[in-house]
Design a protein around this motif. Structure first.
Motif, PDB file in Angstrom:
ATOM      1  N   PHE A 156       0.841  -1.190   0.000  1.00  0.00           N
ATOM      2  CA  PHE A 156       0.000   0.000   0.000  1.00  0.00           C
ATOM      3  C   PHE A 156       0.878   1.242   0.000  1.00  0.00           C
ATOM      4  CE2 PHE A 156      -2.273   3.304   2.576  1.00  0.00           C
ATOM      5  CZ  PHE A 156      -3.270   3.595   1.656  1.00  0.00           C
ATOM      6  N   LEU A 157       0.598   2.163  -0.929  1.00  0.00           N
ATOM      7  CA  LEU A 157       1.322   3.422  -1.024  1.00  0.00           C
ATOM      8  C   LEU A 157       0.301   4.551  -1.054  1.00  0.00           C
ATOM      9  CD1 LEU A 157       3.915   2.432  -3.790  1.00  0.00           C
ATOM     10  CD2 LEU A 157       4.335   2.566  -1.336  1.00  0.00           C
ATOM     11  N   GLY A 158      -0.053   5.033   0.135  1.00  0.00           N
ATOM     12  CA  GLY A 158      -1.029   6.110   0.225  1.00  0.00           C
ATOM     13  C   GLY A 158      -0.383   7.474   0.133  1.00  0.00           C
ATOM     14  N   GLY A 159      -1.209   8.501  -0.060  1.00  0.00           N
ATOM     15  CA  GLY A 159      -0.700   9.858  -0.139  1.00  0.00           C
ATOM     16  C   GLY A 159       0.130  10.132  -1.367  1.00  0.00           C
ATOM     17  N   VAL A 160      -0.052   9.358  -2.440  1.00  0.00           N
ATOM     18  CA  VAL A 160       0.696   9.532  -3.688  1.00  0.00           C
ATOM     19  C   VAL A 160      -0.295   9.933  -4.777  1.00  0.00           C
ATOM     20  CG1 VAL A 160       2.147   8.442  -5.428  1.00  0.00           C
ATOM     21  CG2 VAL A 160       2.433   7.844  -3.008  1.00  0.00           C
ATOM     22  N   GLU A 161      -0.151  11.152  -5.289  1.00  0.00           N
ATOM     23  CA  GLU A 161      -1.143  11.680  -6.217  1.00  0.00           C
ATOM     24  C   GLU A 161      -0.662  11.587  -7.653  1.00  0.00           C
ATOM     25  OE1 GLU A 161      -4.096  15.527  -6.801  1.00  0.00           O
ATOM     26  OE2 GLU A 161      -2.502  15.589  -5.294  1.00  0.00           O
ATOM     27  N   LEU A 162      -1.500  10.971  -8.489  1.00  0.00           N
ATOM     28  CA  LEU A 162      -1.219  10.882  -9.910  1.00  0.00           C
ATOM     29  C   LEU A 162      -1.345  12.268 -10.532  1.00  0.00           C
ATOM     30  CD1 LEU A 162      -0.708   9.027 -12.361  1.00  0.00           C
ATOM     31  CD2 LEU A 162      -3.180   8.766 -12.562  1.00  0.00           C
ATOM     32  N   GLY A 163      -0.318  12.683 -11.259  1.00  0.00           N
ATOM     33  CA  GLY A 163      -0.318  13.996 -11.860  1.00  0.00           C
ATOM     34  C   GLY A 163       0.461  15.019 -11.072  1.00  0.00           C
ATOM     35  N   SER A 164       0.674  14.734  -9.791  1.00  0.00           N
ATOM     36  CA  SER A 164       1.451  15.627  -8.940  1.00  0.00           C
ATOM     37  C   SER A 164       2.739  14.959  -8.482  1.00  0.00           C
ATOM     38  CB  SER A 164       0.617  16.055  -7.731  1.00  0.00           C
ATOM     39  OG  SER A 164       1.368  16.833  -6.832  1.00  0.00           O
ATOM     40  N   ASP A 165       2.602  13.828  -7.796  1.00  0.00           N
ATOM     41  CA  ASP A 165       3.772  13.096  -7.313  1.00  0.00           C
ATOM     42  C   ASP A 165       4.372  12.194  -8.391  1.00  0.00           C
ATOM     43  OD1 ASP A 165       3.654  14.056  -4.564  1.00  0.00           O
ATOM     44  OD2 ASP A 165       1.825  12.858  -4.403  1.00  0.00           O
ATOM     45  N   ILE A 166       3.492  11.643  -9.214  1.00  0.00           N
ATOM     46  CA  ILE A 166       3.934  10.766 -10.302  1.00  0.00           C
ATOM     47  C   ILE A 166       3.078  11.030 -11.527  1.00  0.00           C
ATOM     48  CG2 ILE A 166       4.878   8.871  -8.910  1.00  0.00           C
ATOM     49  CD1 ILE A 166       2.171   7.447  -9.247  1.00  0.00           C
ATOM     50  N   GLY A 167       3.605  10.708 -12.697  1.00  0.00           N
ATOM     51  CA  GLY A 167       2.865  10.869 -13.934  1.00  0.00           C
ATOM     52  C   GLY A 167       2.614   9.535 -14.607  1.00  0.00           C
ATOM     53  N   ARG A 168       1.840   9.580 -15.668  1.00  0.00           N
ATOM     54  CA  ARG A 168       1.535   8.368 -16.425  1.00  0.00           C
ATOM     55  C   ARG A 168       2.803   7.717 -16.953  1.00  0.00           C
ATOM     56  NH1 ARG A 168      -1.822   8.532 -22.135  1.00  0.00           N
ATOM     57  NH2 ARG A 168      -1.865   6.262 -22.552  1.00  0.00           N
ATOM     58  N   SER A 169       3.736   8.521 -17.488  1.00  0.00           N
ATOM     59  CA  SER A 169       4.977   7.957 -18.028  1.00  0.00           C
ATOM     60  C   SER A 169       5.831   7.330 -16.927  1.00  0.00           C
ATOM     61  CB  SER A 169       5.769   9.039 -18.755  1.00  0.00           C
ATOM     62  OG  SER A 169       6.109  10.103 -17.879  1.00  0.00           O
ATOM     63  N   LEU A 192       4.675   5.789 -14.254  1.00  0.00           N
ATOM     64  CA  LEU A 192       4.090   4.482 -13.956  1.00  0.00           C
ATOM     65  C   LEU A 192       4.485   3.450 -15.003  1.00  0.00           C
ATOM     66  CD1 LEU A 192       0.499   5.534 -12.802  1.00  0.00           C
ATOM     67  CD2 LEU A 192       2.336   4.640 -11.364  1.00  0.00           C
ATOM     68  N   LEU A 193       4.450   3.850 -16.256  1.00  0.00           N
ATOM     69  CA  LEU A 193       4.794   2.913 -17.320  1.00  0.00           C
ATOM     70  C   LEU A 193       6.272   2.543 -17.288  1.00  0.00           C
ATOM     71  CD1 LEU A 193       2.688   4.412 -20.241  1.00  0.00           C
ATOM     72  CD2 LEU A 193       2.266   2.270 -19.014  1.00  0.00           C
ATOM     73  N   ALA A 194       7.104   3.431 -16.760  1.00  0.00           N
ATOM     74  CA  ALA A 194       8.532   3.132 -16.644  1.00  0.00           C
ATOM     75  C   ALA A 194       8.834   2.247 -15.438  1.00  0.00           C
ATOM     76  CB  ALA A 194       9.328   4.430 -16.539  1.00  0.00           C
ATOM     77  N   CYS A 195       7.946   2.268 -14.451  1.00  0.00           N
ATOM     78  CA  CYS A 195       8.209   1.535 -13.199  1.00  0.00           C
ATOM     79  C   CYS A 195       7.468   0.205 -13.120  1.00  0.00           C
ATOM     80  CB  CYS A 195       7.821   2.391 -11.996  1.00  0.00           C
ATOM     81  SG  CYS A 195       8.830   3.873 -11.779  1.00  0.00           S
ATOM     82  N   TYR A 196       6.482  -0.007 -13.992  1.00  0.00           N
ATOM     83  CA  TYR A 196       5.647  -1.203 -13.861  1.00  0.00           C
ATOM     84  C   TYR A 196       5.444  -1.864 -15.223  1.00  0.00           C
ATOM     85  CZ  TYR A 196       4.674   0.601  -9.235  1.00  0.00           C
ATOM     86  OH  TYR A 196       4.812   1.065  -7.945  1.00  0.00           O
ATOM     87  N   ASP A 197       5.216  -3.170 -15.178  1.00  0.00           N
ATOM     88  CA  ASP A 197       4.905  -3.917 -16.397  1.00  0.00           C
ATOM     89  C   ASP A 197       3.483  -3.634 -16.865  1.00  0.00           C
ATOM     90  OD1 ASP A 197       7.296  -5.779 -16.831  1.00  0.00           O
ATOM     91  OD2 ASP A 197       6.835  -6.073 -14.704  1.00  0.00           O
ATOM     92  N   ALA A 198       2.605  -3.282 -15.931  1.00  0.00           N
ATOM     93  CA  ALA A 198       1.220  -2.963 -16.270  1.00  0.00           C
ATOM     94  C   ALA A 198       0.654  -2.053 -15.197  1.00  0.00           C
ATOM     95  CB  ALA A 198       0.372  -4.231 -16.398  1.00  0.00           C
ATOM     96  N   VAL A 199      -0.287  -1.220 -15.612  1.00  0.00           N
ATOM     97  CA  VAL A 199      -0.941  -0.282 -14.698  1.00  0.00           C
ATOM     98  C   VAL A 199      -2.449  -0.433 -14.854  1.00  0.00           C
ATOM     99  CG1 VAL A 199      -1.200   2.123 -13.983  1.00  0.00           C
ATOM    100  CG2 VAL A 199       0.974   1.341 -14.989  1.00  0.00           C
ATOM    101  N   VAL A 200      -3.147  -0.575 -13.719  1.00  0.00           N
ATOM    102  CA  VAL A 200      -4.607  -0.634 -13.706  1.00  0.00           C
ATOM    103  C   VAL A 200      -5.119   0.633 -13.026  1.00  0.00           C
ATOM    104  CG1 VAL A 200      -6.660  -1.898 -12.958  1.00  0.00           C
ATOM    105  CG2 VAL A 200      -4.554  -3.152 -13.528  1.00  0.00           C
ATOM    106  N   TYR A 201      -5.896   1.407 -13.751  1.00  0.00           N
ATOM    107  CA  TYR A 201      -6.471   2.630 -13.191  1.00  0.00           C
ATOM    108  C   TYR A 201      -7.869   2.313 -12.655  1.00  0.00           C
ATOM    109  CZ  TYR A 201      -2.700   4.910 -15.760  1.00  0.00           C
ATOM    110  OH  TYR A 201      -1.476   5.300 -16.230  1.00  0.00           O
ATOM    111  N   ALA A 202      -8.072   2.590 -11.375  1.00  0.00           N
ATOM    112  CA  ALA A 202      -9.362   2.320 -10.741  1.00  0.00           C
ATOM    113  C   ALA A 202      -9.677   3.449  -9.765  1.00  0.00           C
ATOM    114  CB  ALA A 202      -9.326   0.969 -10.019  1.00  0.00           C
TER     115      ALA A 202
END
Length: 454
Positions: free
Chosen positions: A76-89, A91-101
């Motif tokens: 669990f990694l809470g307090g991490v905001e998509l678009g502020s702390d991390i971007g779409r690119s 996530l794609l660089a750090c993971y084999d797959a990303v599920v947005y929910a």
């Protein structure tokens, strides 16, 4: 050197995200490690911040969801905001797959003049406030005697019930104390629930309607001038049950506190000089083709607050392909696709962001299972895990410190302790700074949460 397992990111820790993680760790087709990423410091999404506080049986699903958080292959990694702390690119660089929910972040507007006036709100704003969401405006003004709720679903019923229910009957819930204090001092005496169509077309569940009958000191009524179809002329069982209740409430006089249902009406204007004072309603009917049309009649309802509960829609996030007409991410079988229908490699979607605001909590399990089935098919033929960057290193460079599972346990423990001091199971913490401070510390011992317990 490649990893021995596939790294999967699931963005969002509501039921859809947690069920997606569960599908991943319970399968044996490919080895995985799953990171659950959430903007909030706390998990469970709308179960925590959307289910009414006086519905603990529904909230108790968090017991089962907690076991997913505790799985050794899940982080669990809470307090991490998509678009502020991390971007779409990232996530794609750090993971084999990303599920947005991440669910749907916006409310549908009424689209009428005066909607911007003070006193005009979405029902979601009120729900967030009384559910203790850290983003909610504090305090929510309840100084109007008359409130209109526009909508024909269970959220509208939740709002009407909470606004009229005696505050003493809510004192056992996990509501923050300032919310309870505001409800005790509330001036609200009459809530009118307004539906564009007839009672046979509403989306209220019978269980939720029957709950209104149990409210101490609250009159539930349908004005005698409302035309109600006879319940024995309707084939569908749930509709018959609802109509029987509306028939029972027909002609009931108003009381000290009242919930009134009005059908075949839609708002066309909200009036007031500096704040809401009136809601103008247009009378409606169905034409020969089944389309909703105006009949020419109007009426004006004196109210001090208008709450719209007419549905949710998504907002474009992280540059993902977005279907603006439906308010959801473009997808096919859970795979995110561009405007030409081509799959975006390694990106998937689940939950409301995939299908729109429909279903109940359990609906998300089958929905997430379908998405994960597509993800597993893709990864199992991908040639194996690839070398990826470290999200931990990226967050550290950005100065971001995620809330780990132990941090959520610390928050959980503190909320339970606050509740115990007041003779309740839990009191939610609403302050972002307090949540972050608690989330940064290790819980002294693992907690067995009583979240949502009656």
């Amino acid at each position: 050197m490649t990893e021995e397992f596939f790294r999967i990111a699931v963005v969002g820790t509501g039921p859809a995200g947690l069920y997606a993680a569960d599908e991943l760790v319970q399968q044996d087709r490919i080895p995985v490690r799953v990171d659950l990423i959430d903007r909030l410091c706390t998990p469970f999404g709308l179960v925590r911040y959307g289910v009414a506080p006086d519905h603990p049986r529904i909230k108790s699903v968090t017991g089962a969801l907690s076991t997913i958080l505790e799985h050794p292959l899940v982080r669990f990694l809470g307090g991490v905001e998509l678009g502020s702390d991390i971007g779409r690119s990232d996530l794609l660089a750090c993971y084999d797959a990303v599920v947005y929910a991440t669910g749907l972040a916006a409310d549908r507007p009424l689209g009428v003049p005066g909607e911007e006036l003070p006193g005009s709100h979405s029902a979601r704003e009120l729900v967030s406030w009384y559910s203790g969401h850290p983003d909610a405006a504090q305090p929510f003004s309840l100084d109007a005697e008359r409130v209109a709720v526009v909508g024909a679903g269970n959220v509208a019923l939740d709002v009407a019930r909470i606004l009229t229910k005696p505050a003493a009957a809510l004192s056992y819930t996990d509501m923050p104390e300032p919310v309870l204090a505001a409800l005790r001092a509330s001036a609200v005496r009459e809530v009118t629930v307004i539906a564009r169509r007839g009672p046979e077309h509403t989306r209220f569940t019978t269980k939720e309607l029957r709950e209104l009958d149990t409210l101490d000191g609250v009159s539930i009524r349908v004005p005698a001038d409302e035309t109600l179809p006879a319940s024995d002329t309707v084939a569908e069982r749930s509709v018959r049950a609802n109509l029987a209740l509306f028939e029972k409430w027909s002609g009931v006089p108003a009381g000290e506190r009242t919930i009134t249902f009005r059908f075949w009406r839609r708002p066309i204007e909200i009036r007031g000089e500096k704040a809401v004072r009136e809601l103008v309603l247009e009378h409606t009917a169905l034409d020969d083709t089944g389309q909703l049309v105006a009949t020419g009649g109007t009426e004006t309802l004196p109210v001090g607050v208008v709450l719209r509960s007419v549905g949710y829609h998504g907002m474009p996030i992280a540059g993902l392909p977005f279907d603006r007409s439906r308010g959801v991410v473009r997808q096919h079988a859970g795979r995110i696709v561009d405007e030409e229908g081509r799959a975006c490699s390694g990106e998937y979607v689940a939950g409301w962001l995939k299908r729109g605001p429909s279903g109940v909590i359990g609906t998300n399990r089958a929905d997430s299972a379908d998405t994960i089935a597509a993800l597993l098919d893709d990864l199992s033929t991908s040639g194996g895990p690839r070398a990826v960057r470290s999200l931990d290193d990226l967050l550290a460079r950005n100065g971001s410190r995620p809330v780990p599972l132990s941090g959520w346990r610390a928050i959980d423990s503190r909320e339970i302790a606050l509740g115990a001091e007041a003779g309740r199971d839990r009191i939610k913490i609403t302050d972002w700074s307090v949540l972050r401070t608690l989330g940064a510390h290790e819980a002294p011992t693992p907690v067995v949460s009583n979240y949502g317990r009656e």
